[in-house]
Design an enzyme around this catalytic site. Structure first.
Site, PDB file in Angstrom:
ATOM      1  N   GLU A  97       8.727   1.531  11.204  1.00  0.00           N
ATOM      2  CA  GLU A  97       9.758   2.563  11.073  1.00  0.00           C
ATOM      3  C   GLU A  97       9.045   3.893  11.115  1.00  0.00           C
ATOM      4  O   GLU A  97       8.315   4.241  10.190  1.00  0.00           O
ATOM      5  CB  GLU A  97      10.508   2.424   9.758  1.00  0.00           C
ATOM      6  CG  GLU A  97      11.564   1.370   9.854  1.00  0.00           C
ATOM      7  CD  GLU A  97      12.537   1.447   8.693  1.00  0.00           C
ATOM      8  OE1 GLU A  97      13.240   0.466   8.488  1.00  0.00           O
ATOM      9  OE2 GLU A  97      12.573   2.478   7.993  1.00  0.00           O
ATOM     10  N   GLY A 126       6.183   5.203   8.358  1.00  0.00           N
ATOM     11  CA  GLY A 126       5.358   6.410   8.322  1.00  0.00           C
ATOM     12  C   GLY A 126       5.425   7.123   9.654  1.00  0.00           C
ATOM     13  O   GLY A 126       6.393   6.981  10.406  1.00  0.00           O
ATOM     14  N   CYS A 149      13.082  10.869   6.954  1.00  0.00           N
ATOM     15  CA  CYS A 149      13.014  10.406   8.344  1.00  0.00           C
ATOM     16  C   CYS A 149      14.375  10.516   9.013  1.00  0.00           C
ATOM     17  O   CYS A 149      14.483  10.875  10.176  1.00  0.00           O
ATOM     18  CB  CYS A 149      12.522   8.975   8.388  1.00  0.00           C
ATOM     19  SG  CYS A 149      13.530   7.851   7.427  1.00  0.00           S
ATOM     20  N   GLU A 209       9.610  16.692  15.160  1.00  0.00           N
ATOM     21  CA  GLU A 209      10.113  16.404  13.820  1.00  0.00           C
ATOM     22  C   GLU A 209       9.588  17.454  12.846  1.00  0.00           C
ATOM     23  O   GLU A 209       8.389  17.640  12.722  1.00  0.00           O
ATOM     24  CB  GLU A 209       9.641  15.009  13.387  1.00  0.00           C
ATOM     25  CG  GLU A 209      10.132  14.646  12.010  1.00  0.00           C
ATOM     26  CD  GLU A 209       9.669  13.261  11.562  1.00  0.00           C
ATOM     27  OE1 GLU A 209       8.511  12.906  11.819  1.00  0.00           O
ATOM     28  OE2 GLU A 209      10.479  12.561  10.948  1.00  0.00           O
ATOM     29  N   LYS A 265       0.854  -1.190   0.000  1.00  0.00           N
ATOM     30  CA  LYS A 265       0.000   0.000   0.000  1.00  0.00           C
ATOM     31  C   LYS A 265       0.896   1.249   0.000  1.00  0.00           C
ATOM     32  O   LYS A 265       1.439   1.629   1.017  1.00  0.00           O
ATOM     33  CB  LYS A 265      -0.908   0.007   1.232  1.00  0.00           C
ATOM     34  CG  LYS A 265      -1.997   1.059   1.138  1.00  0.00           C
ATOM     35  CD  LYS A 265      -1.832   2.114   2.208  1.00  0.00           C
ATOM     36  CE  LYS A 265      -2.774   3.281   2.063  1.00  0.00           C
ATOM     37  NZ  LYS A 265      -2.308   4.302   1.096  1.00  0.00           N
ATOM     38  N   PRO A 266       1.015   1.898  -1.162  1.00  0.00           N
ATOM     39  CA  PRO A 266       1.776   3.154  -1.210  1.00  0.00           C
ATOM     40  C   PRO A 266       0.959   4.290  -0.590  1.00  0.00           C
ATOM     41  O   PRO A 266      -0.240   4.154  -0.378  1.00  0.00           O
ATOM     42  CB  PRO A 266       1.976   3.407  -2.704  1.00  0.00           C
ATOM     43  CG  PRO A 266       1.548   2.163  -3.409  1.00  0.00           C
ATOM     44  CD  PRO A 266       0.568   1.480  -2.494  1.00  0.00           C
TER      45      PRO A 266
HETATM   46  P1  NAP Z   1       1.643   8.495   7.512  1.00  0.00           P
HETATM   47  O1  NAP Z   1       0.568   9.490   7.409  1.00  0.00           O
HETATM   48  O2  NAP Z   1       1.816   7.714   8.751  1.00  0.00           O
HETATM   49  O3  NAP Z   1       1.425   7.520   6.262  1.00  0.00           O
HETATM   50  C1  NAP Z   1       2.298   6.470   5.923  1.00  0.00           C
HETATM   51  C2  NAP Z   1       1.551   5.391   5.165  1.00  0.00           C
HETATM   52  O4  NAP Z   1       0.600   4.766   6.028  1.00  0.00           O
HETATM   53  C3  NAP Z   1       0.743   5.897   3.977  1.00  0.00           C
HETATM   54  O5  NAP Z   1       0.774   4.920   2.966  1.00  0.00           O
HETATM   55  C4  NAP Z   1      -0.645   6.014   4.563  1.00  0.00           C
HETATM   56  O6  NAP Z   1      -1.653   6.000   3.582  1.00  0.00           O
HETATM   57  C5  NAP Z   1      -0.664   4.771   5.423  1.00  0.00           C
HETATM   58  N1  NAP Z   1      -1.681   4.734   6.467  1.00  0.00           N
HETATM   59  C6  NAP Z   1      -2.203   5.750   7.197  1.00  0.00           C
HETATM   60  N2  NAP Z   1      -3.128   5.282   8.062  1.00  0.00           N
HETATM   61  C7  NAP Z   1      -3.179   3.935   7.894  1.00  0.00           C
HETATM   62  C8  NAP Z   1      -3.938   2.893   8.484  1.00  0.00           C
HETATM   63  N3  NAP Z   1      -4.867   3.106   9.417  1.00  0.00           N
HETATM   64  N4  NAP Z   1      -3.731   1.642   8.068  1.00  0.00           N
HETATM   65  C9  NAP Z   1      -2.826   1.379   7.111  1.00  0.00           C
HETATM   66  N5  NAP Z   1      -2.097   2.318   6.489  1.00  0.00           N
HETATM   67  C10 NAP Z   1      -2.262   3.589   6.882  1.00  0.00           C
HETATM   68  O7  NAP Z   1       3.053   9.148   7.244  1.00  0.00           O
HETATM   69  P2  NAP Z   1       3.415  10.192   6.109  1.00  0.00           P
HETATM   70  O8  NAP Z   1       2.825  11.493   6.440  1.00  0.00           O
HETATM   71  O9  NAP Z   1       3.099   9.607   4.790  1.00  0.00           O
HETATM   72  O10 NAP Z   1       5.006  10.203   6.230  1.00  0.00           O
HETATM   73  C11 NAP Z   1       5.708  11.051   7.096  1.00  0.00           C
HETATM   74  C12 NAP Z   1       6.185  10.346   8.327  1.00  0.00           C
HETATM   75  O11 NAP Z   1       6.814   9.126   8.014  1.00  0.00           O
HETATM   76  C13 NAP Z   1       7.227  11.132   9.093  1.00  0.00           C
HETATM   77  O12 NAP Z   1       6.971  11.083  10.479  1.00  0.00           O
HETATM   78  C14 NAP Z   1       8.512  10.393   8.811  1.00  0.00           C
HETATM   79  O13 NAP Z   1       9.520  10.531   9.784  1.00  0.00           O
HETATM   80  C15 NAP Z   1       8.044   9.005   8.718  1.00  0.00           C
HETATM   81  N6  NAP Z   1       9.016   8.222   7.981  1.00  0.00           N
HETATM   82  C16 NAP Z   1       9.776   7.317   8.680  1.00  0.00           C
HETATM   83  C17 NAP Z   1      10.741   6.597   8.006  1.00  0.00           C
HETATM   84  C18 NAP Z   1      11.595   5.603   8.712  1.00  0.00           C
HETATM   85  O14 NAP Z   1      12.282   4.871   8.030  1.00  0.00           O
HETATM   86  N7  NAP Z   1      11.598   5.530  10.013  1.00  0.00           N
HETATM   87  C19 NAP Z   1      10.936   6.794   6.629  1.00  0.00           C
HETATM   88  C20 NAP Z   1      10.151   7.740   5.981  1.00  0.00           C
HETATM   89  C21 NAP Z   1       9.187   8.449   6.672  1.00  0.00           C
HETATM   90  P3  NAP Z   1      -2.338   7.384   3.067  1.00  0.00           P
HETATM   91  O15 NAP Z   1      -1.285   8.145   2.378  1.00  0.00           O
HETATM   92  O16 NAP Z   1      -3.416   6.907   2.149  1.00  0.00           O
HETATM   93  O17 NAP Z   1      -2.883   8.083   4.267  1.00  0.00           O
END
Ligand code: NAP
Ligand code: MG
Length: 488
Positions: free
Chosen positions: A250, A228, A285, A386, A176-177
């Site tokens: 992560e 995420g 991240c 962050e 799921k992207p």
């Molecule tokens: P996010 O809102 O948590 O979304 C990440 C992914 O999860 C998206 O594909 C999102 O889909 C999906 N998602 C959201 N709610 C879900 C649920 N209930 N069930 C299953 N999937 C769900 O994060 P983001 O805003 O895209 O990314 C930013 C964050 O990611 C930052 O905090 C960053 O630090 C973190 N990050 C961490 C790493 C690491 O390696 N530790 C790497 C990159 C980013 P939708 O887009 O459709 O909502």
């Protein structure tokens, strides 16, 4: 205009009920870049069933057989240069990141397939524990259907930390992207999926509000590997607890860099520092998000970093001159603006640098220039939270102990860095940092080693991606034991 579908049971197939949704260019928000399949829970059901059906056949192959298919997929990914260049340009247009980074993500994904494949022999070798009390063989079995959930910021590199490892281990997957930036990832995943038996790799795009919970709560999903935000990670943990799924999470980070008194601050070092903070417009991240410098070197560092960051050219990532694109989406731009504004109101000096060749574009797109912040307190938002944007707060410290304490004073623990010309001192400090990855005299994903495990301490996550450990995360250890002298 790009159009993407779902991948279910080997078919490139439309969402059953909800058609497609529009994807726009963050540098030019009026421009529609393409249409992505808008999946819902019915599509999730079909995808999980397809993965479940394909599982026994895929799991029955040896590690060596799977490694051969992974190797073939890595080659296939970049085999057609025209197709590859089209995918790279599309990626920049839907995401905002500069072409160089889009290219890097594509090649890195292939490299991560090769890196996973290289562990075949080690994975096939069962550890032996001769008795007494018993002879025991430690074997490993795949977990089953794995849900791989990726964010928008570095979708393909991050996929490279999950997909080849899951496949190498013998799991089948549903990917799921993120809703933002699904097009180039979908086309890339399609190219990979072509090489695998039908149903081994499935893809569902669309909003998490419809497909998230059905996927993470599905009884046939045995493993979730998510990258995420920390809040989403907590939600996944709660929902997945009902069926006790194995989790790798992560999550966010707030990486500290510690610049010690004896650090070498030559132009290449300053380049690496600035790159560590502002790569992908800071939406990384493992970006350098807090810079702590010994007070004796503060002025010199500030001047050096400002000079290098000032060379940034902010604009459309398709323009080869541009070194920094827009933020990926309006919400992220808003977060960054508010944090900078709050720091300013609290008396910090907020210094925006870099040049903007097209002011009109800059005002319409989701742009923010690289920003260096001094005079912010250790507890101000721009330091304690962050940012996920191009803000770099610089703070000073008096001694090594204080620096380590401030670096560790966060709920996060993803990465960190130590800058010094003394190797022993570097190691001594690094070993005290609560972070899954520490760079010495460098920082950021450009320099990440595909063979090394990656993940966070504390609320930056659970488990590890990449490396041998990343594959182990997708395997169940299984001890097989018998009376001494019979089994071994
Ligand atoms: P996010 O809102 O948590 O979304 C990440 C992914 O999860 C998206 O594909 C999102 O889909 C999906 N998602 C959201 N709610 C879900 C649920 N209930 N069930 C299953 N999937 C769900 O994060 P983001 O805003 O895209 O990314 C930013 C964050 O990611 C930052 O905090 C960053 O630090 C973190 N990050 C961490 C790493 C690491 O390696 N530790 C790497 C990159 C980013 P939708 O887009 O459709 O909502
Ligand atoms: Mg989101």
């Amino acid at each position: 205009m790009a159009e993407t579908q779902l991948i279910i049971g080997g078919e490139w197939t439309p969402a059953v009920r909800r058609g497609q949704y529009e994807v726009r260019n963050p540098a030019r928000p009026d421009e529609v870049v393409g249409q992505a399949a808008n999946g819902d829970e019915e599509d999730v059901e079909r995808a999980v069933q397809a993965a479940h059906t394909a599982f026994p056949g895929w799991a029955a192959l040896s590690f060596q057989q799977r490694a051969e298919i992974l190797t073939k997929a890595a080659r296939h990914l970049t085999a057609d240069d025209e197709e590859l260049q089209t995918r790279i340009r599309l990626f920049t247009r839907e995401h905002g990141k500069i072409l160089k980074e889009s290219t890097l993500e594509m090649t890195r994904l292939g490299d991560r397939f090769l890196s996973s494949a290289s562990f075949a022999e080690r994975l096939a070798t069962d550890a032996q524990l001769p008795g007494p009390p018993f002879d025991t063989l430690i074997t490993h079995q795949p977990r089953g259907v794995a849900a791989l959930i990726i964010p928008w910021n570095w979708p393909l590199s991050i996929l490279g930390g999950k997909l080849p490892q899951a496949l190498m281990a013998g799991n089948t997957v549903v990917i799921k992207p993120a809703s933002q930036s699904p097009l180039a990832p979908s086309l890339t995943i399609r190219r990979i999926a072509e090489i695998f038996p039908p149903g081994v790799i499935n893809l569902v795009t669309g909003s998490s509000s419809r497909i998230g919970d059905p996927l993470i709560s599905h009884p046939l999903v045995r493993k979730i590997n998510f990258t995420g935000g920390t809040e989403t990670g907590r939600h996944i943990m709660r929902v997945a607890s009902k069926t006790l799924k194995h989790l790798t999470l992560e999550l966010g980070g707030n990486d500290a860099a510690i610049v010690l008194q004896d650090a070498q601050l030559d132009p290449p070092a300053l380049q690496r520092m600035v790159m560590g903070a502002f790569l992908t417009t800071g939406q990384v991240c493992m970006a350098l998000k807090r810079l702590y410098v010994h007070r004796s070197r503060f002025d010199e560092l500030l001047e050096g970093v400002t000079a290098v960051a000032s060379q940034s050219v902010v604009g459309d990532g398709l323009d080869p001159q541009v070194t920094m694109g827009p933020l990926n989406n309006e919400a992220q731009l808003q977060v960054v603006r508010e944090m900078a504004e709050q720091a300013r109101q609290k008396g910090a000096r907020v210094h925006e640098v870099g040049s903007v060749p097209d002011q009109d574009l800059f005002e319409k797109g989701y742009f923010h220039r690289p920003t260096i912040i001094t005079g912010a307190g250790h507890d101000s938002k721009v330091v304690s939270e962050e940012q996920f944007g191009p803000l770099m707060p610089i703070l000073s410290f008096n001694d090594e102990e204080e620096a380590i304490r401030m670096a560790n004073d966060t709920e996060f623990g993803l990465c960190s860095s130590v800058w010094t010309s003394d190797r022993d001192r570097a190691l001594r400090v690094a070993r005290q940092l609560e972070a899954g990855y520490t760079y010495l005299n460098a920082h950021g994903p450009m320099l990440q080693d595909n063979r090394a495990p990656f993940g966070g301490f504390k609320q930056s996550g659970l488990g590890r991606n990449l490396g041998y450990e990343g594959i182990l995360d997708f395997l169940e250890p299984h001890s097989i034991s018998s009376v001494p002298g019979w089994l071994l």
